[in-house]
Scaffold this active site. Structure first.
Site, mmCIF file in Angstrom:
data_model
loop_
_atom_site.group_PDB
_atom_site.id
_atom_site.type_symbol
_atom_site.label_atom_id
_atom_site.label_comp_id
_atom_site.label_asym_id
_atom_site.label_seq_id
_atom_site.Cartn_x
_atom_site.Cartn_y
_atom_site.Cartn_z
ATOM 1 N N SER A 140 0.851 -1.188 0.000
ATOM 2 C CA SER A 140 0.000 0.000 0.000
ATOM 3 C C SER A 140 0.881 1.229 0.000
ATOM 4 C CB SER A 140 -0.892 0.030 1.251
ATOM 5 O OG SER A 140 -1.511 1.293 1.407
ATOM 6 N N TYR A 153 -1.560 -2.175 10.404
ATOM 7 C CA TYR A 153 -1.707 -2.376 8.960
ATOM 8 C C TYR A 153 -0.564 -1.710 8.198
ATOM 9 C CZ TYR A 153 -3.831 -1.759 4.306
ATOM 10 O OH TYR A 153 -4.080 -1.744 2.959
#
Length: 269
Positions: A140, A153
């Site tokens: 990401s 995360y």
């Protein structure tokens, strides 16, 4: 010989669109997600549209027994694995000040440990095949651009990029390519669940802010990311390994919003 791909997080979003792209290319698919009924819908859709074989493997990525079971079931069905796409993720929205230990540990198990060991088990199969294979890890843009929330995360996505480089070095001499994909803002369910302190959904506001920071001025569709994944798995990308490809519309390397730019240079922007 028909190739075989394992794709995690296949019930929606990038994972689903990736399954569609591979099905278009004639792959047999082992699809993973937690809810079996969601995967059965994907199976019916893909088999009905493309006639390819789809193996449904539902389970919880936080459970270590699931990882090897997926690989063993895929090999038992088709005798080989050519591509693994580590796409699945899970996270809570809090800060490091508020995140409970249990949520941190579950996030790490699903977003980093599970992809690492799925890759380990799949790579062992690829080594026995003595044929080229591809492992694609979905990271990401948040791995490089902190937001102040979802700390577990974000830490996992940074770890996923480092793991990509490590695995590429470890398995390269066996003909196994390992590549990362780092999406920016993408129109998925995960990008639509942000709330303020009163419980109001503020996802559209955050998307608008991202768009103001993105040179292309919009979010990506899951299909656009899936196109990149499918290309990286193909022979056209045969010399690409040990790197992470940004797919963020230019967001990462832009300094300020286009609203700010227009204040300075209204005719230019």
């Amino acid at each position: 010989m028909e190739k075989v791909a394992i794709i995690s997080g296949t019930s929606r979003g990038i994972g689903y669109e990736t399954a569609v792209k591979f099905a278009e290319q004639g792959y047999r698919l082992a699809i993973m997600a937690r809810e079996e009924h969601d995967l059965l819908k994907v199976q019916d859709n893909i088999e009905g549209r493309f006639g390819t074989q789809v193996l449904v493997l539902a389970g919880d990525l936080a459970e270590p027994s699931y990882w090897n079971a997926v690989v063993e079931a895929t090999v038992a069905r088709w005798g080989r694995i050519d591509v693994l796409v580590n796409n699945a993720a899970w996270r809570t929205i809090d800060t490091l000040k508020t995140i409970p230990l249990d949520d941190w540990e579950r996030t790490v198990r699903i977003c980093l440990t599970a992809p690492a060991f799925l890759a380990k088990y799949v790579a062992a199969v690829m080594e026995r095949q003595q044929e080229a294979g591809v492992i694609i890890n979905i990271s990401s843009v948040m791995a490089q651009r902190a937001g102040g929330y979802s700390p577990a995360y974000i830490a996992c996505k940074g770890g996923m990029e480092s793991l990509t480089y490590e695995m590429a070095t470890c398995y390269g001499r066996d003909g196994i390519r390992v590549v990362g994909v780092s999406p920016g803002n993408v129109q998925t369910a995960m990008s639509g669940d942000y709330q303020d302190v009163k419980g109001n959904n503020i996802s559209k506001q955050l998307e608008a802010e991202m768009n103001q920071m993105t040179p292309l001025g919009r979010a990506a569709t899951p299909g656009e990311i899936a196109d990149l994944i499918a290309w990286l798995a193909s022979d056209q990308a045969s010399f690409i390994t040990g790197t992470t490809i940004l797919a963020d519309g230019g967001f990462s390397h832009n300094f300020n919003s286009y609203a700010s730019k227009k204040l300075q240079f209204p005719k230019a922007f």
